[in-house]
Structures are given as C-alpha cells and as structure tokens.
Scaffold this active site. Structure first.
Site, PDB file in Angstrom:
ATOM      1  N   GLY A  73      26.114  28.044  -0.597  1.00  0.00           N
ATOM      2  CA  GLY A  73      24.943  28.502  -1.350  1.00  0.00           C
ATOM      3  C   GLY A  73      25.013  29.940  -1.808  1.00  0.00           C
ATOM      4  N   LEU A  74      23.958  30.684  -1.526  1.00  0.00           N
ATOM      5  CA  LEU A  74      23.834  32.061  -2.006  1.00  0.00           C
ATOM      6  C   LEU A  74      24.892  32.967  -1.399  1.00  0.00           C
ATOM      7  CD1 LEU A  74      19.984  32.123  -1.476  1.00  0.00           C
ATOM      8  CD2 LEU A  74      21.202  31.605  -3.589  1.00  0.00           C
ATOM      9  N   GLY A  75      25.149  32.774  -0.112  1.00  0.00           N
ATOM     10  CA  GLY A  75      26.129  33.618   0.583  1.00  0.00           C
ATOM     11  C   GLY A  75      27.504  33.493  -0.043  1.00  0.00           C
ATOM     12  N   GLY A 117      26.551  33.553   6.667  1.00  0.00           N
ATOM     13  CA  GLY A 117      26.370  32.300   5.918  1.00  0.00           C
ATOM     14  C   GLY A 117      27.105  32.336   4.593  1.00  0.00           C
ATOM     15  N   ALA A 118      28.324  32.892   4.624  1.00  0.00           N
ATOM     16  CA  ALA A 118      29.067  33.141   3.380  1.00  0.00           C
ATOM     17  C   ALA A 118      29.769  31.909   2.827  1.00  0.00           C
ATOM     18  CB  ALA A 118      30.101  34.249   3.628  1.00  0.00           C
ATOM     19  N   ASN A 119      29.759  30.827   3.595  1.00  0.00           N
ATOM     20  CA  ASN A 119      30.530  29.651   3.150  1.00  0.00           C
ATOM     21  C   ASN A 119      29.763  28.751   2.193  1.00  0.00           C
ATOM     22  OD1 ASN A 119      29.160  29.156   5.851  1.00  0.00           O
ATOM     23  ND2 ASN A 119      29.498  27.066   5.154  1.00  0.00           N
ATOM     24  N   TYR A 163       9.284  27.976   9.382  1.00  0.00           N
ATOM     25  CA  TYR A 163      10.145  28.619   8.375  1.00  0.00           C
ATOM     26  C   TYR A 163       9.443  29.848   7.798  1.00  0.00           C
ATOM     27  CZ  TYR A 163      13.116  29.340   4.268  1.00  0.00           C
ATOM     28  OH  TYR A 163      13.951  29.902   3.315  1.00  0.00           O
TER      29      TYR A 163
END
Ligand SMILES: NC(=O)c1ccc[n+]([C@@H]2O[C@H](COP(=O)([O-])OP(=O)(O)OC[C@H]3O[C@@H](n4cnc5c(N)ncnc54)[C@H](OP(=O)(O)O)[C@@H]3O)[C@@H](O)[C@H]2O)c1
Length: 309
Positions: A25-27, A21-23, A176
């Site tokens: 927010g946090l990533g 999920g690097a694209n 969640y």
C-alpha cells in the site's frame, strides 16, 4: 495551483529514511519514491518474504534504489526493541521516520503479544515505542522528520482512559478511530515536546485520503473473509484513489520544504478522500493538549519506554 506530484519530491540524496509497513500500500509507494529520490530506505516489515518481493518490485523500476530490510512486528514490543537495536547498530543517524504501518477494523477483539488491543497496540503503542527507541538516531539526523500516519477516521475516536484496551466493550471502527486519534495526539505532543526542548527534529502528521490498499481486507479479514470484506473491496474499487496517490500527503510531510512541526497534511478534495496534499485541520479532540499529555505518560508506562529528548 498545480498539483503536487511525486516529481516534486526534493532530492533526498544522503538522507536515511525508515518506513514501517513498507511492503504494501502506501508504505510501498513512499519507499519507492524516497528511494527514487536518492534516499537510503530501511524497510520495517513483519514478513520478510513479502518485504523481499516489494524490494524486488521497487528495484525493477528504480535500479539505483538503496534498500535494506529489517524485521519489525509492531504488535510485539520485544520485536520493536530488537528492531531498534539492529537499526541503531547499522546506522549512526536517521533523517526521516515514517510511522505508517497499520491495521484497521479487526472484527473481534485481538491482542498484541503483550495483551493490548491490536489496533491501539500496533498503530499507536508500537510506533510510540519505536520513535522513542530511535530518537537518538533522529537527533543525529539532518533536520529530521517524524511523519505519523493517521486517518480522517480519527474523528470517530475518543480515548477511553478507563478502558484503553477495550476490555469492557469492543467495536471495530471505534477501536480503529481511537488508534488513529492516538496517532494524531502523539504526533502533536511529540512536536510540542521537541519545540520545548529546542530539538531540530520535527513531528508532522498525514492522512492519505481513501486509497486502494490491503487495509480494507487485511484487518477485516482476520476472522475470515465474508460478505463484509467483499463489500468493502467493491466500495474501494469505486471510490478510492490509487495507493500511489494516497502516498502523496505522506511524501509531502516527509520532504516538502515548507513543512513545519505540528503540521497535518491530507488530500484537499471533498471529505479529504482524494486530491493534492494540503494542510488539513485536525479536530479539537486531536488538539487536546491535556489528553495528549495523559496519553503520552500512559504510553510510556505501558511500553516501558521513555523519550530522551
Ligand atoms: N488506505 C487508506 O484509505 C487509508 C486511509 C487512512 C489512513 N490509512 C493509514 O495508512 C497506513 C498504511 O495503510 P495502507 O492503507 O497502506 O494498508 P496496507 O496496504 O494494509 O499496509 C499496511 C502495512 O502495515 C503493515 N503492518 C500491519 N500490522 C503490522 C505489524 N504488527 N507490524 C509491522 N507491520 C504491520 C502491513 O504488513 P503486512 O503486509 O505484513 O500485513 C502492511 O505493510 C495505516 O496506518 C492506515 O491506518 C490508510
């Protein structure tokens, strides 16, 4: 005590990191800072154009960044297998794995390619299979670390082993919370197993606090944007810290020199919403070793992947 910032990340030259999920927010910020500190970073993202845009943005501020994209859909275990094979064919070792990607509060029950409830399947099962498949690379790493991203909302979770995919009853926040509790149970169980087998790799967990990212719109908007999504965005604008600050507990867990296996980091402020990274306390439920072992066996059976520790 002075606040820990991005500038405190130790030199990462020579280290190979992988961020899911690097694209966004946090990533995105974890990737940016690790790359800026000298690490070679593999971006595990499901959408190549979005990931390419993120890489260009990082390269604009960190021209020397060594970035590499590999397509990964954590909601499809076949994609996890293909991704792991590709990474293993390109790299001989991995020093940092950040299990970050996630989806939150999907309004109605959606499922992964293999038919598992989407939040449990993406946030937990996908990362379980990924970590197991990449473990041979982590073993070759230099004091390798697995950082699994959880949430203080793990407090809302309780693993229902009789209805693991929420087929009998679905609630967006419970699903969640369950997936984030599963993240913590996994992080701690992995660390216990690593210690028992005298591995040099450590497993740690991190909660980012309340950070302004795409999380509050992507999952909640899966069935269409409504008043609820707009309300979540409005609340986020008032209370959340920036995504860059939210990335700090993850970066601390991934790089700080005083981190030990089994640690859990979160912002030290009220409700763990914001503040400098500090050691946090997980709930008794998250420390339940019997539940963790049971979840581990179940996850291994469901995904068909086992750890060779
Ligand atoms: N933001 C917060 O306040 C907060 C609080 C507690 C915990 N967290 C945790 O922090 C982590 C990162 O979230 P974020 O806040 O940075 O949200 P975000 O901006 O929505 O980022 C989530 C990332 O996960 C990726 N992703 C989602 N489903 C995926 C799949 N099936 N396969 C591969 N990648 C997938 C997204 O990809 P796409 O761009 O393609 O959708 C995106 O890159 C999550 O694990 C979340 O639970 C966040």
């Amino acid at each position: 005590m002075t606040a820990w910032t991005e500038a405190d990340v130790p030199d990462q030259a020579g280290r190979v990191a992988l961020v899911t999920g690097a694209n966004s927010g946090l990533g995105f910020h974890v990737t940016r800072v690790l790359a800026g500190s000298g690490a070679q970073v593999i971006l595990g993202c499901r959408d190549a154009p979005r990931a390419t845009t993120a890489m260009e943005q990082i390269q604009a501020t960190v021209p020397q960044a060594s970035l590499e994209l590999c397509v990964l859909d954590l909601a499809d275990l076949d994609s996890v297998t293909r991704f792991s094979e590709e990474v293993s064919s390109r790299h001989a070792r991995l020093d940092i794995l950040v299990n970050n990607a996630g989806v939150m509060a999907v309004p109605t029950r959606h499922t992964t390619a293999q038919g598992h409830e989407l939040q449990f399947g993406t946030n937990h099962l996908g990362h379980f299979a990924l970590t197991a498949r990449l473990f041979p690379l982590l073993r070759e790493g230099d004091d390798a670390r697995v950082v699994t991203v959880t949430s203080s909302l793990h407090r809302r979770g309780s693993i229902d082993f009789d209805d693991i995919d929420a087929e009998l009853g679905y609630s967006r926040w419970r699903a969640y919370g369950n997936s984030k509790l599963a993240n913590l149970l996994f992080a701690f169980e992995l660390d216990r197993r690593l210690r028992a087998t005298r591995n040099a790799t450590i497993s740690v967990a991190a909660h980012p606090g309340y950070a302004a990212t795409e999380l509050s719109t992507s999952g909640p908007g899966l069935d269409g944007r409504g008043v609820r999504v707009a309300a979540m965005e409005a609340v986020e604008q008032i209370f959340a810290q920036s995504a860059a600050r939210g990335a700090l507990p993850l970066l601390y867990a991934a790089t700080a020199s005083d981190v030990a296996g089994g640690d859990y980091y979160a912002p030290r402020g009220i409700l763990e919403w914001r503040g400098s990274p500090a050691k946090a306390r997980a709930t008794r439920r998250a420390r339940d070793e019997k539940a963790a072992a049971r979840l581990w066996e179940l996850s291994s059976r469901i995904t068909g992947v086992s750890f060779d520790l």
